[in-house]
Scaffold this active site. Structure first.
Site, PDB file in Angstrom:
ATOM      1  N   VAL A 142       1.429  -0.932   0.046  1.00  0.00           N
ATOM      2  CA  VAL A 142       0.091   0.125  -0.692  1.00  0.00           C
ATOM      3  C   VAL A 142       0.710   1.220   0.335  1.00  0.00           C
ATOM      4  O   VAL A 142       1.948   1.011  -0.022  1.00  0.00           O
ATOM      5  CB  VAL A 142      -1.060  -0.439   0.532  1.00  0.00           C
ATOM      6  N   LEU A 149      20.860   7.560  -4.429  1.00  0.00           N
ATOM      7  CA  LEU A 149      20.183   7.722  -6.197  1.00  0.00           C
ATOM      8  C   LEU A 149      20.364   9.434  -6.514  1.00  0.00           C
ATOM      9  O   LEU A 149      20.640   9.455  -7.301  1.00  0.00           O
ATOM     10  CB  LEU A 149      19.243   7.001  -6.401  1.00  0.00           C
ATOM     11  N   CYS A 165       8.741   8.637  -4.600  1.00  0.00           N
ATOM     12  CA  CYS A 165       9.851   7.820  -3.865  1.00  0.00           C
ATOM     13  C   CYS A 165      10.746   8.631  -3.277  1.00  0.00           C
ATOM     14  O   CYS A 165      10.698   9.440  -1.908  1.00  0.00           O
ATOM     15  CB  CYS A 165      10.296   6.309  -4.701  1.00  0.00           C
ATOM     16  N   PHE A 166      11.886   9.459  -4.756  1.00  0.00           N
ATOM     17  CA  PHE A 166      12.980   9.976  -3.813  1.00  0.00           C
ATOM     18  C   PHE A 166      12.438  11.350  -2.742  1.00  0.00           C
ATOM     19  O   PHE A 166      13.220  10.545  -1.339  1.00  0.00           O
ATOM     20  CB  PHE A 166      13.419  10.445  -4.912  1.00  0.00           C
ATOM     21  N   LYS A 219       9.869  11.849  -0.666  1.00  0.00           N
ATOM     22  CA  LYS A 219       9.370  10.627   0.208  1.00  0.00           C
ATOM     23  C   LYS A 219       9.986  10.568   1.525  1.00  0.00           C
ATOM     24  O   LYS A 219      10.559  10.703   2.679  1.00  0.00           O
ATOM     25  CB  LYS A 219       8.095  10.334  -0.427  1.00  0.00           C
TER      26      LYS A 219
HETATM   27  N1  LIG Z   1       6.090   3.603  -7.599  1.00  0.00           N
HETATM   28  C1  LIG Z   1       7.593   2.714  -7.389  1.00  0.00           C
HETATM   29  O1  LIG Z   1       8.667   2.769  -8.347  1.00  0.00           O
HETATM   30  C2  LIG Z   1       7.864   2.681  -6.070  1.00  0.00           C
HETATM   31  C3  LIG Z   1       8.844   1.922  -6.278  1.00  0.00           C
HETATM   32  C4  LIG Z   1       9.622   1.336  -4.665  1.00  0.00           C
HETATM   33  C5  LIG Z   1       9.096   1.523  -3.794  1.00  0.00           C
HETATM   34  N2  LIG Z   1       7.328   1.622  -3.713  1.00  0.00           N
HETATM   35  C6  LIG Z   1       7.067   1.659  -2.627  1.00  0.00           C
HETATM   36  O2  LIG Z   1       6.072   0.996  -2.956  1.00  0.00           O
HETATM   37  C7  LIG Z   1       4.228   1.073  -1.730  1.00  0.00           C
HETATM   38  C8  LIG Z   1       3.072   1.478  -2.900  1.00  0.00           C
HETATM   39  O3  LIG Z   1       3.571   2.619  -3.887  1.00  0.00           O
HETATM   40  P1  LIG Z   1       2.805   2.709  -5.320  1.00  0.00           P
HETATM   41  O4  LIG Z   1       3.130   3.456  -6.251  1.00  0.00           O
HETATM   42  O5  LIG Z   1       2.693   1.224  -5.870  1.00  0.00           O
HETATM   43  O6  LIG Z   1       1.829   2.936  -4.721  1.00  0.00           O
HETATM   44  P2  LIG Z   1       0.093   2.768  -5.325  1.00  0.00           P
HETATM   45  O7  LIG Z   1      -0.643   4.438  -4.486  1.00  0.00           O
HETATM   46  O8  LIG Z   1       0.359   3.044  -7.352  1.00  0.00           O
HETATM   47  O9  LIG Z   1      -0.886   1.628  -4.910  1.00  0.00           O
HETATM   48  C9  LIG Z   1      -1.475   1.472  -3.404  1.00  0.00           C
HETATM   49  C10 LIG Z   1      -2.048   1.103  -3.454  1.00  0.00           C
HETATM   50  O10 LIG Z   1      -2.659   0.770  -2.027  1.00  0.00           O
HETATM   51  C11 LIG Z   1      -4.120   0.669  -1.836  1.00  0.00           C
HETATM   52  N3  LIG Z   1      -4.648   0.738  -0.761  1.00  0.00           N
HETATM   53  C12 LIG Z   1      -4.322   1.790   0.607  1.00  0.00           C
HETATM   54  N4  LIG Z   1      -4.691   1.182   1.547  1.00  0.00           N
HETATM   55  C13 LIG Z   1      -5.185  -0.418   1.245  1.00  0.00           C
HETATM   56  C14 LIG Z   1      -5.844  -1.081   2.218  1.00  0.00           C
HETATM   57  N5  LIG Z   1      -6.308  -0.624   3.622  1.00  0.00           N
HETATM   58  N6  LIG Z   1      -6.518  -1.978   1.418  1.00  0.00           N
HETATM   59  C15 LIG Z   1      -6.593  -2.064   0.125  1.00  0.00           C
HETATM   60  N7  LIG Z   1      -5.518  -1.220  -0.361  1.00  0.00           N
HETATM   61  C16 LIG Z   1      -5.528  -0.621   0.285  1.00  0.00           C
HETATM   62  C17 LIG Z   1      -4.604   1.784  -2.935  1.00  0.00           C
HETATM   63  O11 LIG Z   1      -5.665   1.990  -3.069  1.00  0.00           O
HETATM   64  C18 LIG Z   1      -3.408   1.970  -4.222  1.00  0.00           C
HETATM   65  O12 LIG Z   1      -4.187   1.072  -4.877  1.00  0.00           O
HETATM   66  C19 LIG Z   1       5.312   2.802  -1.961  1.00  0.00           C
HETATM   67  O13 LIG Z   1       5.024   2.326  -0.148  1.00  0.00           O
HETATM   68  C20 LIG Z   1       6.132   3.412  -1.916  1.00  0.00           C
HETATM   69  O14 LIG Z   1       6.838   3.587  -1.524  1.00  0.00           O
HETATM   70  C21 LIG Z   1       7.094   2.648  -4.601  1.00  0.00           C
END
Ligand SMILES: NC(=O)c1ccc[n+]([C@@H]2O[C@H](COP(=O)([O-])OP(=O)(O)OC[C@H]3O[C@@H](n4cnc5c(N)ncnc54)[C@H](O)[C@@H]3O)[C@@H](O)[C@H]2O)c1
Length: 451
Positions: A85, A222, A271-272, A274
């Site tokens: 999430v 990065l 991400c970066f 945050k």
């Molecule tokens: N986007 C990237 O490139 C990336 C890369 C590595 C790590 N991350 C990390 O991964 C995590 C997710 O990032 P993302 O970009 O996929 O986010 P995102 O916002 O695209 O997806 C998160 C999803 O979680 C759902 N969600 C939230 N609370 C929920 C709950 N209680 N029950 C069910 N669903 C729920 C939301 O509706 C949303 O669709 C973050 O912590 C981020 O820092 C992101």
């Protein structure tokens, strides 16, 4: 084996699709509370754009990859529960503007504690502050039914735009677990999933806290390279050096390396910023203000670079853009994604609109309603137009600003664009992708970062 992933976003969707592809014997269920997102994952138009993702989903969806809004049902059936999430920066209360907002993580932990019907491995996929696993463990332990859980940290290192390639061939997979017999057993189970396609030597295991911290530190390093080269771009502009030449010269030093040395209008993405702010908050929390200030500088430099770029546009256009038309090419924070979170384009466009410029945006993958929402919220403004292609955006424009390095922009017919623009015609390349010398020969007044 059954896996479920809570969170069908940029991480949950592609990561689970890859596991489903490489482990056909594992049932993978991706769940989300957003019905719209789940519906999109089940449709022909996936909610996120990633090169190659459509094909992976086409091969696996309905076979061993399923999307649903039934979070509780999926948890109950699963042996391994991934938590992917969102963990945005907190906007309220203690730590506002720095700390991670863990309410989504906590709510998921409570849901698992409430509905789990047997022992499970819980995997933190989201990026979270050090020691979050402790919070999750605490909440899970309070389930009142004596069910045992193992919490692992398995941060995701994929980059948007290259997610499929990154997942297919990751530099490393990192798994952090408790240093107990049960912890080691859980790490072995998760390693076994990745070992279907990732060479064993690339699967590394650490304790929980090292794993959680490594993700924040990787992103900080990065982003730090981008801010470092961007700081030098300003010095190049002041002195007549060429930042691309400097980057090339230093990048050939094997101790420095060539990657992530492209000067630009700044980094974006969810991400970066945050994750660095999160690191800064952690350092402050642990009484290390000097370390906090060091890393905060990376974010400050990025903000300054975006601001500096806007000022450059203003200065070139005789210090006024009011009533002038400005074409903006690219709105995503980088090429090959439709993600606009923290995109520098948002800052630059907002600044231009605040100066009363008429801004026309074109992006190959970002939907028009997303651009409007990012720039205006629910408001409307006659100053913003969305174009269907670069040529339409450029018609009558006094200046053209490139803010995403989409490959299609390099291939544009700039002769045709020049003809269609108001003269004198300006080009600002915030991504250092265009051949500015060539453009100047056509008649443009062209400038880029560091030039
Ligand atoms: N986007 C990237 O490139 C990336 C890369 C590595 C790590 N991350 C990390 O991964 C995590 C997710 O990032 P993302 O970009 O996929 O986010 P995102 O916002 O695209 O997806 C998160 C999803 O979680 C759902 N969600 C939230 N609370 C929920 C709950 N209680 N029950 C069910 N669903 C729920 C939301 O509706 C949303 O669709 C973050 O912590 C981020 O820092 C992101």
């Amino acid at each position: 084996m059954k896996i479920c992933c809570i969170g069908a976003g940029y991480v949950g969707g592609p990561t689970m699709a890859m596991i489903a592809l490489k482990a056909p014997d594992i049932e993978v269920r991706v769940v989300d509370m957003s019905a719209a997102r789940i519906a999109a994952w089940g449709s022909d138009k996936l909610p996120i754009y990633e090169p190659g993702l459509d094909e992976v989903v086409r091969k696996t969806r309905g076979r061993n990859l399923h999307f649903s809004t039934d979070v509780k049902g999926a948890i109950q059936e699963a042996d391994i529960v991934f938590v992917a999430v969102n963990t945005p920066t907190k906007t309220y209360g203690v730590g506002a503007g720095r700390a991670a907002d863990l309410r989504f993580i906590e709510s998921v932990a409570r849901t698992i504690a409430e509905c789990a019907n047997g022992p499970k491995i819980i995997v933190e996929k989201s990026t979270i502050p050090v020691k979050t696993a402790e919070t999750i463990k605490d909440i899970l332990a309070a389930n009142g039914r004596g069910i045992k859980f193992q919490v692992l940290s398995n941060p995701e290192f994929l980059a948007e735009g290259t997610a499929v390639a990154d997942l297919l061939s990751p530099d490393r997979v990192l798994i952090g677990g408790e240093r107990t017999a049960e912890g080691a057993a859980a790490v072995k189970v998760l390693s076994g999933v990745y070992a279907r396609w990732v060479p064993k030597e690339r699967i590394i295991t650490t304790n929980l806290w090292s794993s959680e911290l490594s993700k924040l530190v990787a992103n900080a390093f990065l982003a730090q390279r981008i801010s470092s080269i961007n700081s030098i771009s300003a010095l190049c502009e002041a002195t007549g050096a060429d930042v691309d030449e400097v980057a090339n010269a230093i990048g050939m030093d094997s101790r420095i390396g060539p990657k992530f040395l492209k000067a630009s209008v700044g980094f974006g993405g969810s991400c970066f910023q945050k994750d660095i702010l999160n690191l800064v908050y952690l350092c402050e929390h642990f009484g290390l203000p000097e370390v906090a200030a060091f890393w905060e500088g990376v974010v400050k430099m990025n903000d300054w670079q975006k601001h500096r770029f806007t000022v450059k546009i203003l200065a070139a256009l005789y210090n006024s853009v009011a009533d002038k038309s400005i074409a903006v090419l690219g709105f995503a924070f980088k090429k090959d994604t439709n993600d606009t979170r923290e995109s520098p384009a948002i800052t630059v466009c907002r600044n231009l609109i605040a100066e009363q410029a008429r801004v026309t945006v074109y992006d190959p993958k970002v939907p028009a309603e997303e651009i409007r929402r990012d720039l205006l919220g629910e408001a409307e403004s006659p100053l913003l137009t969305i174009a269907g292609n670069a040529y339409d955006a450029a018609k009558g424009a006094h200046a053209l600003v490139v803010l995403t390095e989409w490959d299609e922009f390099k291939a544009l017919d700039f002769g045709r664009i020049y003809e269609a623009m108001s003269k004198p015609a300006f080009i600002f390349d915030g991504r250092n992708i265009l051949d500015l010398d060539k453009l100047r020969k056509i008649g443009f007044r062209a400038t880029g970062i560091g030039k």
